[in-house]
Structure formats: C-alpha cells, structure tokens
Design a protein around this motif. Structure first.
Motif, PDB file in Angstrom:
ATOM      1  N   VAL A 141     -38.066   3.841 -34.842  1.00 25.45           N
ATOM      2  CA  VAL A 141     -36.666   3.291 -34.721  1.00 25.45           C
ATOM      3  C   VAL A 141     -36.426   2.312 -35.975  1.00 25.45           C
ATOM      4  N   ASP A 143     -33.797  -0.194 -37.971  1.00 25.48           N
ATOM      5  CA  ASP A 143     -32.238  -0.935 -38.079  1.00 25.48           C
ATOM      6  C   ASP A 143     -32.019  -1.563 -39.364  1.00 25.48           C
ATOM      7  N   THR A 171     -24.662  -2.134 -37.105  1.00 23.10           N
ATOM      8  CA  THR A 171     -25.788  -1.875 -37.428  1.00 23.10           C
ATOM      9  C   THR A 171     -25.805  -0.563 -37.789  1.00 23.10           C
ATOM     10  N   TYR A 172     -26.708   0.048 -38.767  1.00 17.79           N
ATOM     11  CA  TYR A 172     -27.103   1.213 -39.242  1.00 17.79           C
ATOM     12  C   TYR A 172     -28.626   1.590 -38.755  1.00 17.79           C
ATOM     13  N   ASN A 173     -28.561   2.666 -37.955  1.00 19.67           N
ATOM     14  CA  ASN A 173     -29.702   2.914 -37.227  1.00 19.67           C
ATOM     15  C   ASN A 173     -30.404   4.392 -37.437  1.00 19.67           C
ATOM     16  N   TYR A 187     -29.170   9.669 -37.521  1.00 15.00           N
ATOM     17  CA  TYR A 187     -28.458   8.406 -37.973  1.00 15.00           C
ATOM     18  C   TYR A 187     -27.379   7.999 -37.270  1.00 15.00           C
TER      19      TYR A 187
END
Length: 205
Positions: A141, A143, A171-173, A187
């Motif tokens: 993961v 972030d 948050t872009y995960n 994504y």
C-alpha cells in the motif's frame, strides 16, 4: 516491546521532565520566550490501538516573521501491527512508515496557542496474511496526499506543552495485491475528516 512498557516509558519521560521544570510552573508565558526547537510524541495511538506499536514523533522549528510566529514541522510514524495476540505466529503483520512535512501559523495568547497549517505526506506499508507460517496473500500500500490541520497548544512550563490537532486529509492510494493465483493493482482517492488526529506531549529547547 509491549504496549504497557511503551506507555510506561512515555509516562516516566513526562514525569522526569515535569520534575526538572517544576520551577517554571508559575511563569507568565509570552511569545518572546519561544524556544526554537520542539519535539513531540503523539500518544493517542497508545489508547486507540492496543495491538499496535505506533507513536508519531513531531519535530518543529519555530521562527519569528514580521507577521508573527511560524513553524516548519516534520512528522514520522513507524508502525508494526500484529493481527494475532500471539507474536510468535501472527496471521497478519503490517510494517509501515509514514512521513509528513508541513508549515504552521501560530497565534499566541499567553500560555494558549491556536494554530493551523498544511502538510504533504506519504506512507508505505506491506500487509502479509499467513496461515501455518506460510504467506498466502501480500498487499503493498502506497499513499501520498495533503492535509489541512487546525489545533491548539497549552504551555504548562517554558519547556513543556500539550496540543491537540484535527486534520482534513486528501489521499491518493495505490494497493498492489499478490495472492495465490491472483494479482491486482488498484487506485483510490479519498477525503477524510479526522476530528481528533493527535494528542501531543511536547518538549521545547
């Protein structure tokens, strides 16, 4: 190190610092007494996550401008989570690291200091699920994102303060899953409100 030992270490640190600065307890604080450096420990996670060894470390560098007091801040959170009560044969382990840098605006009213600002952050975690000692699934993961924050600080002495913070986080995960016969890359984007993000004990020097 167990959670109880970790929490005891924090308590002993707090007691020792308070004793060493007891003579400052009646001071009349003003912004001219501000010390340049500050180190804080976020002890909120100790109460919220009994199976998790995690504590955010905040470092700040204060400086005076012609418009008031500002601070640069660095926040680092190392973390190891065990999904089983047995540390010898956990079914889930999650080592991770979180780091954030930010900028802070402050307004001083005696011992009370409201503040606000923004920071950018990134984190990396590896989640492993195991059965009988064999990894059956693994997630990676990643972030990256930004937070706006607002908080308040209270100076107990010239060198000791407490603060609380709230964050609004974008948050872009990215999640990469590798399991038996399965591989996926996802994504996500999310906006999260964290009303009580941190409770800090700070030491100023």
């Amino acid at each position: 190190m167990s959670i109880n030992s970790f929490f005891l270490m924090i308590c002993l640190f707090a007691v020792s610092v308070f004793n060493s600065h007891a003579q400052d307890s009646t001071f009349n604080y003003n912004s001219e007494m501000l010390k340049k450096w500050e180190v804080g420990i976020n002890f909120l996670s100790v109460f919220e996550m009994p199976q998790e060894v995690a504590s955010g470390i905040m470092v700040k560098r204060h400086f005076q401008t012609n418009k008031g007091i500002r601070a640069l801040r660095l926040n680092i959170v190392p973390r190891i989570f065990y999904g089983s009560s047995s540390l010898t044969r956990p079914y889930n382990t999650t080592p991770s690291i979180y780091a954030a840098i930010g900028y802070e605006w402050q307004k001083h009213y005696g011992r009370f200091v409201p503040f606000y600002g923004g920071e950018i952050f990134t984190s990396y975690a590896v989640i492993k699920n195991a059965a009988n000692g064999i990894t059956i699934a693994k997630q990676t993961v990643f972030d990256i994102g930004g937070s706006g924050f607002i908080g308040a600080k209270y100076y107990a002495t010239r060198s000791i303060s407490f603060s609380i913070e709230s964050h609004l986080r974008y948050t872009y995960n990215r999640v990469v899953l590798n399991s038996t016969g399965v591989s996926a890359d996802n994504y996500l984007r999310r906006l999260t409100l964290l009303p009580i993000y941190a409770l800090y004990l700070h030491y100023h020097f």
